[in-house]
Scaffold this active site. Structure first.
Site, short mmCIF file in Angstrom:
data_model
loop_
_atom_site.label_atom_id
_atom_site.label_comp_id
_atom_site.label_asym_id
_atom_site.label_seq_id
_atom_site.Cartn_x
_atom_site.Cartn_y
_atom_site.Cartn_z
NE ARG A 137 -11.12 0.96 25.51
CZ ARG A 137 -10.26 1.87 26.01
NH1 ARG A 137 -9.29 2.33 25.25
NH2 ARG A 137 -10.38 2.28 27.25
CG ASP A 180 -2.45 -10.36 22.69
OD1 ASP A 180 -2.55 -9.29 23.34
OD2 ASP A 180 -2.06 -11.43 23.21
CG HIS A 204 5.95 -1.43 26.60
ND1 HIS A 204 4.89 -0.61 26.90
CD2 HIS A 204 6.49 -1.82 27.77
CE1 HIS A 204 4.79 -0.51 28.22
NE2 HIS A 204 5.74 -1.24 28.77
CG LEU A 240 -6.40 0.88 18.75
CD1 LEU A 240 -5.59 0.45 17.53
CD2 LEU A 240 -7.35 2.02 18.37
CG ASN A 277 3.00 -1.17 21.20
OD1 ASN A 277 3.10 -0.01 20.83
ND2 ASN A 277 2.90 -1.49 22.47
CG ASP A 315 1.71 -2.67 27.02
OD1 ASP A 315 1.71 -2.31 25.84
OD2 ASP A 315 1.67 -1.87 27.98
#
Ligand code: GAR
Length: 196
Positions: free
Chosen positions: A58, A134, A102, A86, A100, A138
């Site tokens: 990752r 952050d 969601h 990430l 993001n 989520d």
């Protein structure tokens, strides 16, 4: 913008045109066959692929993604159906600069199956959340939320379709406000300034 799939949210931002007040300088995907890349090419925007499988872990994947973003001269990152997590390096390199979207009202139903999970839970209301990214999945400060009612007989496809209608309205509004500098953050609280 980072996408993994259809890119209908990317299309909504493209359709906003000059109202967005921001230039999309790169569309990047972890999947070479993401339709979002086609949409980017059709709009004359550079499209890039950073494959998960080409990287050891990752951390290496995140470094490659961040390098591509920085190389394109981007000042902020908009995730739209990007289905890879990430590492913390992304937040360190773009603090409070990664957005993001969601398909639930966070903190309810985080993760990759939010629509299915809300149905399985028997929820009556779900919705859309736009938030800053952050270090946790989520979890970052909420910028905007909109409710969507779950109807009798809904399945994942019908519910996701109504959620996406809301997404396509909300994300351009949020990105435009962010690009105009009208969104500020104090701890977990996000403030919206009125347009001048
Ligand atoms: C969107 O509905 C977005 O909320 C969801 O993926 C879809 C992408 O659609 N994201 C997540 O589930 C993130 N956990 P699109 O490729 O058509 O924009």
């Amino acid at each position: 913008m980072l996408v993994s799939g259809s890119g209908s949210n990317l299309q909504a931002l493209l359709d906003a045109g000059d109202d967005l007040g921001a230039e999309i300088v790169l569309v990047l995907s972890d999947k070479a066959d993401a339709y979002g890349l086609e949409r980017a090419r059709g709009a004359g925007i550079p499209a890039a692929v950073v494959r998960w499988a080409d990287h050891a872990d990752r951390a290496a994947f995140t470094t490659a993604v961040c390098d591509a973003i920085q190389g394109a001269g981007a000042e902020a990152v908009v995730l739209a159906g990007f289905m890879r997590i990430l590492s913390a390096e992304a937040v360190e390199r773009f603090p409070l600069r990664i957005l993001n979207i969601h398909p639930s009202l966070l903190p309810s139903f985080p993760g990759a199956h939010a629509v299915e999970d809300s149905l399985a839970h028997g929820a009556k209301v779900t919705g859309v959340t736009v938030h800053f990214v952050d270090e946790q999945v989520d979890h970052g400060p909420v910028i905007a939320q909109r409710p969507v009612l779950i109807e009798e007989g809904d399945d994942a496809d019908s519910l996701h379709a109504r959620i996406q209608q809301v997404e396509h309205q909300l994300y351009p509004e949020v990105v435009a406000a962010f690009a105009a500098g009208r969104i500020t953050v104090e701890g977990r609280t996000v403030h919206w300034e009125e347009p001048s």
